[in-house]
Design a protein around this motif. Structure first.
Motif, PDB file in Angstrom:
ATOM      1  N   VAL A 105      16.062 -79.638 -53.734  1.00 14.70           N
ATOM      2  CA  VAL A 105      16.996 -79.572 -52.605  1.00 14.70           C
ATOM      3  C   VAL A 105      17.540 -78.145 -52.458  1.00 14.70           C
ATOM      4  O   VAL A 105      18.110 -77.595 -53.404  1.00 14.70           O
ATOM      5  N   ASN A 109      25.136 -75.281 -49.170  1.00  9.96           N
ATOM      6  CA  ASN A 109      26.591 -75.499 -49.213  1.00  9.96           C
ATOM      7  C   ASN A 109      27.146 -75.139 -50.591  1.00  9.96           C
ATOM      8  O   ASN A 109      28.167 -74.470 -50.714  1.00  9.96           O
ATOM      9  N   ILE A 360      30.531 -82.584 -61.000  1.00 13.43           N
ATOM     10  CA  ILE A 360      29.921 -83.759 -60.358  1.00 13.43           C
ATOM     11  C   ILE A 360      30.474 -83.900 -58.939  1.00 13.43           C
ATOM     12  O   ILE A 360      29.732 -84.087 -57.973  1.00 13.43           O
ATOM     13  N   ARG A 361      31.793 -83.768 -58.827  1.00 13.16           N
ATOM     14  CA  ARG A 361      32.425 -83.899 -57.511  1.00 13.16           C
ATOM     15  C   ARG A 361      32.038 -82.746 -56.591  1.00 13.16           C
ATOM     16  O   ARG A 361      31.850 -82.930 -55.389  1.00 13.16           O
ATOM     17  N   ALA A 364      28.555 -83.450 -55.296  1.00 17.56           N
ATOM     18  CA  ALA A 364      28.599 -84.565 -54.346  1.00 17.56           C
ATOM     19  C   ALA A 364      29.190 -84.113 -53.007  1.00 17.56           C
ATOM     20  O   ALA A 364      28.650 -84.414 -51.947  1.00 17.56           O
ATOM     21  N   ARG A 365      30.270 -83.376 -53.083  1.00 16.12           N
ATOM     22  CA  ARG A 365      31.002 -82.962 -51.884  1.00 16.12           C
ATOM     23  C   ARG A 365      30.218 -81.958 -51.046  1.00 16.12           C
ATOM     24  O   ARG A 365      30.329 -81.937 -49.827  1.00 16.12           O
ATOM     25  N   THR A 366      29.410 -81.131 -51.707  1.00 18.07           N
ATOM     26  CA  THR A 366      28.697 -80.083 -50.968  1.00 18.07           C
ATOM     27  C   THR A 366      27.299 -80.504 -50.531  1.00 18.07           C
ATOM     28  O   THR A 366      26.840 -80.131 -49.458  1.00 18.07           O
ATOM     29  N   GLU A 367      26.608 -81.272 -51.373  1.00 17.93           N
ATOM     30  CA  GLU A 367      25.199 -81.561 -51.082  1.00 17.93           C
ATOM     31  C   GLU A 367      24.881 -83.046 -50.946  1.00 17.93           C
ATOM     32  O   GLU A 367      23.723 -83.416 -50.708  1.00 17.93           O
ATOM     33  N   GLY A 368      25.869 -83.909 -51.157  1.00 20.48           N
ATOM     34  CA  GLY A 368      25.588 -85.338 -51.064  1.00 20.48           C
ATOM     35  C   GLY A 368      24.712 -85.847 -52.193  1.00 20.48           C
ATOM     36  O   GLY A 368      24.007 -86.840 -52.037  1.00 20.48           O
ATOM     37  N   ILE A 369      24.758 -85.159 -53.328  1.00 19.70           N
ATOM     38  CA  ILE A 369      23.996 -85.595 -54.503  1.00 19.70           C
ATOM     39  C   ILE A 369      24.985 -86.081 -55.558  1.00 19.70           C
ATOM     40  O   ILE A 369      25.860 -85.328 -55.978  1.00 19.70           O
ATOM     41  N   PHE A 370      24.817 -87.336 -55.974  1.00 21.71           N
ATOM     42  CA  PHE A 370      25.712 -87.927 -56.969  1.00 21.71           C
ATOM     43  C   PHE A 370      25.017 -87.864 -58.326  1.00 21.71           C
ATOM     44  O   PHE A 370      24.133 -88.657 -58.622  1.00 21.71           O
TER      45      PHE A 370
END
Lengths: 435, 435
Positions: A105, A109, A360-361, A364-370
């Protein structure tokens, strides 16, 4: 004494299996320490010096363009690299989970937040069938287990491997019996159990589980069992090379400048280095410098400690971190990791549990990856290395996410912003609109 | 009266958006009931008859070989089908989660257990970025939201959609505010919250959440918000067509004989039918009969009930099932599902919660796929339809798994076979070796 016992047992068990074993380009096992060669078999330690064994190949020589085309025309999974792996030619047609070719990916962001200008990528291995990179290594071990006639697959696991072995065994037609520390995350326990094999919780740490499995291999109780990360370890480890292959292919057959890899046993990092070197040797990528960085959790950072102290050996620790998939206090490949980090101009660093959760957050917040906690470790370490001026933000950088946030839910205490009745008044009162 | 209000509001809001909207081959919205056409805009109900709107296309005419090659040369995600979707030409380069091209798993082990001889496949959409098929529909809605100038993405969700919207919004640069029933599975709640948008728990069922969102759209509180499954629904729904495209392409550009699809709102099933028909019309697959089967949980089976009773309308129910992602008691597309099942010679069936869990375990044990409860519903219904002689085991059959077992852990109470001390004696006593 115990090591010697394991090694001699290992040599004995090779004999019936060395004939007629088709593992593609793999021709032997060779000792990483002394270079002694052995026939292909379910062995893992050198009979002379007790060093770890790894797979030696006769790789396709000559026409790199033809090899590249063969790979590109291959299946959309790790079997496209079958010519470089210890697997038989028809592997893609056998029942297995076909992991790999997960997304690389482009993380613009995240790059903006971290100040990376040279291109930042996340290799997201949560896209594998059981949502961790372990599907790669297990897929290779399954082929070795078939070749050596094992009927039960086993492993010691911090969780992700247990699920990967359970799933792969189910599909490939093996029985399975996997061993985990008794206090793992619920997601990993259920996932390890659901495939119908035996799952055994061990009262102890991962290192206790690992020691127990080594004993079991030498005992009649473990006869006919392929322990993917013990007596099949030389084959198993090769699966991690595919991460290196994919990253380079997905970058347009180009080496990354910098790569950040989590360290549990350290095997993955060493095999990524091996994979990159193979691509150079085969002429599939241009030879240029790359740096490999290792990432640990502060609560289990024996390799990071040794790196900072300038030591060549790794002093075992008792793990205490939320990053349970990296909680190996006595990492077998630690010394090799130190060597690679130093040789390539990389580094080994660690982050606190709080920094792991923040990372982790952030991802998630920047790339939508959890990401799993292990992904929090690599992203957190990347951030720290940039801030410390160790990692160069003007260079192409790849960060590994090796697992899935759904397996470590407890680490991130995320919940609803508000809970309301289904009415506009209640929603207005919650103050969430128009922010 | 409420429907009328919604429809007239919808007509008003189309006007500023109908100019200069580039959504590729999409040229209009047309009413599924009366055929009236409207400009492309954030509207979802016909101003004349209140019927649902769907996207009308000018699809590439003529050379089907060229189109097939263009698709095959496209990216390894749903954007390979961009010429058939309401998205602009450069969609693959925009920041989104790039879902799709998930595995079509040849399920020979499961086929043996179920007695299927004509080829059984599982379309495993747990391989999507947030591990459910919702990434497909959201990806399309994101492009519509961009085109219409929305800045916040929203939805009502039974869980999977909340995570998909949160993740997609994060990567694409939207704010998000999503609404869920307050009593969802922990995995779905954490996944919906971790991406940093607002998450609102609603005290009520999914149908209450849905009604609330419809009110919110008509209120100034919801201004500038794109509700992916309400005012962006016509675009959103088109994402499910990609399941049909992929299945056919992965079968070697061939229609399946039978396909088993879960029913929540029913939209997915209708769009799969639409996608299959498009492939026939475009000459990409040979025109031959196919049957579509719908699958529900007994605890929320309004469409199955209507099918069995020979009714054309669906009577709403209050859901009570572990299959929460299918727990829509008043499925908007129920009548269309009935029509398709009857027209193609398929059926609609339901299974109990116990059968759902058994089916989850069956799929895990045979193929190493850990499905969400919705996957237990489709596999369970497939088994039941074969036993009842409704589904023909001699034909090529595709079963959809639309979600991931990690999100519905509580449904399968799987745990360790044994928990022991790390000693050979303890392991021997557990009686697990040599079974």
């Amino acid at each position: 004494m115990r090591r010697k016992g394991l090694a001699s047992m290992a040599v004995q068990s090779v004999e019936p299996s060395t004939t007629c074993v088709d593992l593609g380009p793999a021709v032997a096992l060779s000792c990483r320490e002394c270079g002694e060669r052995f026939g292909l078999g379910p062995i893992f330690a050198c009979a002379l010096c007790f060093g770890p064994l790894e797979v030696a190949y006769e790789l396709p020589a000559g026409d790199s363009e033809a090899l590249r085309k063969r790979i590109e025309d291959g299946p959309a999974n790790i079997w496209r690299y079958a010519p470089l792996l210890p697997v038989p030619a028809g592997v893609a047609e056998k029942p297995n989970l076909n992991p790999g070719l997960t997304k690389l990916v482009r993380a613009d962001n995240l790059a903006r937040e971290l100040g990376v200008t040279g291109g930042l990528y996340v290799k997201d291995d949560s896209g594998n069938p059981t949502h961790s990179f372990k599907d790669r290594v297990v897929a290779i071990a399954v082929e070795a287990a078939r070749a050596f006639g094992f009927t039960t697959l086993s492993c010691s696991s911090t969780g992700n491997l247990a699920g990967a072995v359970g799933a792969a065994a189910a599909r490939a037609g093996f029985k399975s019996c996997v061993f985990i520390p008794h206090d793992l995350e619920a997601g990993k326990v259920v996932m390890a159990a659901v495939y119908g094999g035996d799952l055994v919780g061990i009262e102890g740490t991962y290192d206790d589980v690992n020691r127990f499995c080594s004993e079991l291999i030498g005992d009649p109780l473990g006869e006919g069992w392929g322990f993917v990360n013990v007596n099949l370890r030389p084959y198993y480890g090769e699966g991690s090379k595919t991460l290196a292959y994919e990253i380079c292919e997905q970058l347009g057959w180009r080496l990354p400048d910098q790569i950040v890899v989590p360290i549990a046993s350290g095997s993955q990092l060493t095999k990524i280095d091996k994979g990159l070197k193979e691509l150079v040797a085969l002429g599939l990528v241009e030879d240029r410098p790359y740096k490999i960085f290792g990432a640990q959790a502060e609560g289990c950072s024996p390799v990071s400690r040794a790196f900072k102290d300038g030591h060549d050996v790794v002093r075992p620790v008792k793990p205490d971190t939320i990053a349970k998939s990296l909680a190996i206090g006595n990492p077998a490949d630690g010394p090799y990791v130190l060597d690679i980090a130093r040789r390539t101009g990389g580094a080994v660093e660690d982050v606190t549990d709080e920094q792991i959760v923040d990372a982790i957050r952030l991802l998630a917040r920047t790339e939508g990856i959890f990401a799993e906690t292990a992904g929090g470790v690599t992203v957190g370490v990347t951030k720290k290395l940039i801030e410390d001026g160790v990692l160069d933000p003007s260079l192409t950088t790849v960060v590994l996410n090796t697992g899935d946030g759904l397996k470590t839910l407890d680490a991130v205490a995320a919940g609803p912003t508000a809970t309301i009745r289904p009415s506009l008044e209640a929603f207005r009162a919650a103050g969430l609109a128009g922010r």
